[in-house]
Scaffold this motif. Structure first.
Motif, PDB file in Angstrom:
ATOM      1  N   GLY A 164       0.797  -1.233   0.000  1.00 52.47           N
ATOM      2  CA  GLY A 164       0.000   0.000   0.000  1.00 52.47           C
ATOM      3  C   GLY A 164       0.824   1.274   0.000  1.00 52.47           C
ATOM      4  O   GLY A 164       0.312   2.344   0.318  1.00 52.47           O
ATOM      5  N   LYS A 165       2.081   1.200  -0.419  1.00 49.62           N
ATOM      6  CA  LYS A 165       2.947   2.398  -0.429  1.00 49.62           C
ATOM      7  C   LYS A 165       2.380   3.496  -1.338  1.00 49.62           C
ATOM      8  O   LYS A 165       2.318   4.655  -0.939  1.00 49.62           O
ATOM      9  CB  LYS A 165       4.379   2.043  -0.884  1.00 49.62           C
ATOM     10  CG  LYS A 165       5.097   1.060  -0.002  1.00 49.62           C
ATOM     11  CD  LYS A 165       6.451   0.685  -0.544  1.00 49.62           C
ATOM     12  CE  LYS A 165       6.423   0.051  -1.912  1.00 49.62           C
ATOM     13  NZ  LYS A 165       5.720  -1.239  -1.999  1.00 49.62           N
ATOM     14  N   SER A 166       1.993   3.103  -2.558  1.00 51.42           N
ATOM     15  CA  SER A 166       1.481   4.113  -3.503  1.00 51.42           C
ATOM     16  C   SER A 166       0.187   4.722  -2.973  1.00 51.42           C
ATOM     17  O   SER A 166      -0.048   5.930  -3.138  1.00 51.42           O
ATOM     18  CB  SER A 166       1.201   3.506  -4.874  1.00 51.42           C
ATOM     19  OG  SER A 166       2.306   2.794  -5.310  1.00 51.42           O
ATOM     20  N   THR A 167      -0.636   3.897  -2.333  1.00 51.27           N
ATOM     21  CA  THR A 167      -1.898   4.381  -1.766  1.00 51.27           C
ATOM     22  C   THR A 167      -1.609   5.426  -0.687  1.00 51.27           C
ATOM     23  O   THR A 167      -2.214   6.500  -0.667  1.00 51.27           O
ATOM     24  CB  THR A 167      -2.676   3.169  -1.175  1.00 51.27           C
ATOM     25  OG1 THR A 167      -2.849   2.200  -2.212  1.00 51.27           O
ATOM     26  CG2 THR A 167      -4.013   3.584  -0.600  1.00 51.27           C
ATOM     27  N   VAL A 168      -0.654   5.135   0.179  1.00 55.00           N
ATOM     28  CA  VAL A 168      -0.298   6.064   1.261  1.00 55.00           C
ATOM     29  C   VAL A 168       0.399   7.307   0.696  1.00 55.00           C
ATOM     30  O   VAL A 168       0.145   8.432   1.136  1.00 55.00           O
ATOM     31  CB  VAL A 168       0.587   5.348   2.312  1.00 55.00           C
ATOM     32  CG1 VAL A 168       1.211   6.339   3.284  1.00 55.00           C
ATOM     33  CG2 VAL A 168      -0.219   4.305   3.069  1.00 55.00           C
ATOM     34  N   LYS A 207      -4.598 -10.185  -6.898  1.00 52.52           N
ATOM     35  CA  LYS A 207      -5.700  -9.493  -7.569  1.00 52.52           C
ATOM     36  C   LYS A 207      -5.160  -8.383  -8.493  1.00 52.52           C
ATOM     37  O   LYS A 207      -5.519  -8.314  -9.671  1.00 52.52           O
ATOM     38  CB  LYS A 207      -6.633  -8.896  -6.505  1.00 52.52           C
ATOM     39  CG  LYS A 207      -7.925  -8.397  -7.062  1.00 52.52           C
ATOM     40  CD  LYS A 207      -8.893  -8.049  -5.943  1.00 52.52           C
ATOM     41  CE  LYS A 207      -9.996  -7.179  -6.480  1.00 52.52           C
ATOM     42  NZ  LYS A 207     -10.573  -6.295  -5.496  1.00 52.52           N
ATOM     43  N   ARG A 208      -4.279  -7.538  -7.959  1.00 52.04           N
ATOM     44  CA  ARG A 208      -3.804  -6.399  -8.750  1.00 52.04           C
ATOM     45  C   ARG A 208      -3.012  -6.829  -9.982  1.00 52.04           C
ATOM     46  O   ARG A 208      -3.184  -6.300 -11.066  1.00 52.04           O
ATOM     47  CB  ARG A 208      -2.947  -5.458  -7.882  1.00 52.04           C
ATOM     48  CG  ARG A 208      -2.624  -4.158  -8.589  1.00 52.04           C
ATOM     49  CD  ARG A 208      -1.519  -3.382  -7.936  1.00 52.04           C
ATOM     50  NE  ARG A 208      -0.282  -4.141  -7.902  1.00 52.04           N
ATOM     51  CZ  ARG A 208       0.805  -3.756  -7.255  1.00 52.04           C
ATOM     52  NH1 ARG A 208       0.792  -2.638  -6.565  1.00 52.04           N
ATOM     53  NH2 ARG A 208       1.905  -4.487  -7.284  1.00 52.04           N
ATOM     54  N   ASN A 209      -2.110  -7.828  -9.799  1.00 54.96           N
ATOM     55  CA  ASN A 209      -1.226  -8.212 -10.916  1.00 54.96           C
ATOM     56  C   ASN A 209      -1.701  -9.465 -11.647  1.00 54.96           C
ATOM     57  O   ASN A 209      -0.990  -9.986 -12.494  1.00 54.96           O
ATOM     58  CB  ASN A 209       0.204  -8.447 -10.416  1.00 54.96           C
ATOM     59  CG  ASN A 209       0.910  -7.174 -10.037  1.00 54.96           C
ATOM     60  OD1 ASN A 209       0.275  -6.220  -9.591  1.00 54.96           O
ATOM     61  ND2 ASN A 209       2.211  -7.138 -10.205  1.00 54.96           N
TER      62      ASN A 209
HETATM   63  N1  ATP Z   1      -6.630  -0.555   2.631  1.00 54.00           N
HETATM   64  C1  ATP Z   1      -6.844  -1.140   1.461  1.00 54.00           C
HETATM   65  N2  ATP Z   1      -7.964  -1.871   1.247  1.00 54.00           N
HETATM   66  C2  ATP Z   1      -8.182  -2.498   0.063  1.00 54.00           C
HETATM   67  N3  ATP Z   1      -7.324  -2.474  -0.979  1.00 54.00           N
HETATM   68  C3  ATP Z   1      -6.189  -1.775  -0.841  1.00 54.00           C
HETATM   69  C4  ATP Z   1      -5.884  -1.061   0.379  1.00 54.00           C
HETATM   70  N4  ATP Z   1      -4.688  -0.447   0.236  1.00 54.00           N
HETATM   71  C5  ATP Z   1      -4.263  -0.751  -1.005  1.00 54.00           C
HETATM   72  N5  ATP Z   1      -5.153  -1.532  -1.658  1.00 54.00           N
HETATM   73  C6  ATP Z   1      -4.994  -2.118  -3.007  1.00 54.00           C
HETATM   74  O1  ATP Z   1      -3.914  -3.042  -2.916  1.00 54.00           O
HETATM   75  C7  ATP Z   1      -3.081  -2.980  -4.079  1.00 54.00           C
HETATM   76  C8  ATP Z   1      -1.653  -2.603  -3.649  1.00 54.00           C
HETATM   77  O2  ATP Z   1      -1.633  -1.248  -3.194  1.00 54.00           O
HETATM   78  P1  ATP Z   1      -0.513  -0.248  -3.712  1.00 54.00           P
HETATM   79  O3  ATP Z   1      -0.420  -0.281  -5.196  1.00 54.00           O
HETATM   80  O4  ATP Z   1      -0.763   1.052  -3.048  1.00 54.00           O
HETATM   81  O5  ATP Z   1       0.758  -0.964  -3.074  1.00 54.00           O
HETATM   82  P2  ATP Z   1       2.319  -0.683  -3.284  1.00 54.00           P
HETATM   83  O6  ATP Z   1       2.960  -1.001  -1.992  1.00 54.00           O
HETATM   84  O7  ATP Z   1       2.533   0.663  -3.854  1.00 54.00           O
HETATM   85  O8  ATP Z   1       2.673  -1.784  -4.363  1.00 54.00           O
HETATM   86  P3  ATP Z   1       4.067  -2.026  -5.182  1.00 54.00           P
HETATM   87  O9  ATP Z   1       5.113  -2.353  -4.209  1.00 54.00           O
HETATM   88  O10 ATP Z   1       3.775  -3.214  -5.983  1.00 54.00           O
HETATM   89  O11 ATP Z   1       4.318  -0.802  -5.979  1.00 54.00           O
HETATM   90  C9  ATP Z   1      -3.724  -1.969  -5.018  1.00 54.00           C
HETATM   91  O12 ATP Z   1      -4.528  -2.673  -5.924  1.00 54.00           O
HETATM   92  C10 ATP Z   1      -4.571  -1.104  -4.076  1.00 54.00           C
HETATM   93  O13 ATP Z   1      -5.684  -0.537  -4.728  1.00 54.00           O
END
Ligand code: ATP
Ligand code: COD
Length: 199
Positions: free
Chosen positions: A12-16, A145-147
């Protein structure tokens, strides 16, 4: 103040990072820098072609990211070879952007999303390191799910990184992203307000 934001794949890094940008932070994304470094016609792409072969470049001259991901997450040596090509280039651009933003926005919080911050030992470059943590089961589910990956493929990717529980122990602050987006948003706002009031 410069924050290093890290975590595990799909934690969830990109989300945060997006939440922190919405709150007014200046953000830098190492994955984005890496993507720009490997764009069509780049020096890095040529090096990848030489080391890994032309089958990783599509007919439009672009990197086949999924295929290269399959290769490096299943072969430690291949992963190291790719990192030898890309990490020095990512490093230079990241330092350049940090320096530029510090000068342009001296009073703003600068947040740098670096997935491999602990793996490559970059903690000294930041005032604080924040880890976006998620439990293993949720991490695998979100990654699959995402990938669109199988359980085995997702597990291989997670295992190519330092365990998230280890990163959590090293962190200055931890954001638990195992729950809802709202739950994460509340933690992020709280942290943002806390560090902003210290400045
Ligand atoms: N709290 C949450 N509840 C449900 N889904 C979430 C939540 N946080 C993130 N996601 C989903 O989980 C997936 C991973 O999140 P994200 O892309 O932010 O992770 P990341 O750490 O940036 O990933 P990477 O390391 O692969 O770049 C995305 O599809 C995102 O929409
Ligand atoms: C293998 C590649 C082509 C796959 O591209 P893809 O678009 O599928 O994924 P993306 O780049 O968005 O990365 C997604 C996530 O995979 C994980 N990841 C990427 N590279 C690595 C690596 N070398 N080691 C461990 N995990 C990694 C990170 O959690 C990252 O956030 C790409 O990740 C890459 O070029 N990696 C090497 C550069 C690197 O180490 N990047 C990490 C950030 S500096």
């Amino acid at each position: 103040m410069i924050i290093g934001l890290t975590g595990g794949i799909a934690s969830g890094k990109s989300t945060v990072l997006k939440m922190l940008a919405d709150l007014g932070s200046i953000t830098i994304d190492a994955d984005q820098i890496s993507r720009e470094a490997t764009k069509k016609g780049s020096q890095a792409l040529n090096e990848i072609k030489e080391v890994f072969g032309k089958e990783y470049i599509d007919k439009n001259g672009k990197l086949k990211r999924e295929a290269l991901g399959d290769e490096i997450f299943n072969d430690k040596l291949a992963k190291e070879r790719l990192e030898q090509i890309l990490h020095p280039k990512i490093d230079i651009q990241m330092k350049y952007l940090i320096d530029k933003y510090q000068k342009e926005y001296p009073s703003k919080l600068i947040v740098v999303d670096i997935p491999l911050l602990y793996e490559v030992g970059k903690e000294e470059q930041f005032n604080e390191v924040w880890v976006v943590w998620v439990d293993f089961k949720t991490q695998l589910e979100r990654l699959m799910k995402r990938n669109d990956l199988s359980y085995k493929e997702a597990k291989n990717r997670v295992r190519a990184q330092m365990p998230l529980d280890e990163k959590r122990k090293k962190a200055d602050r931890v954001i638990d992203n195992s729950g809802s987006i709202n739950h994460t948003n509340r933690q992020v706002k709280e942290l943002f307000n806390k560090v902003s009031s210290k400045e």
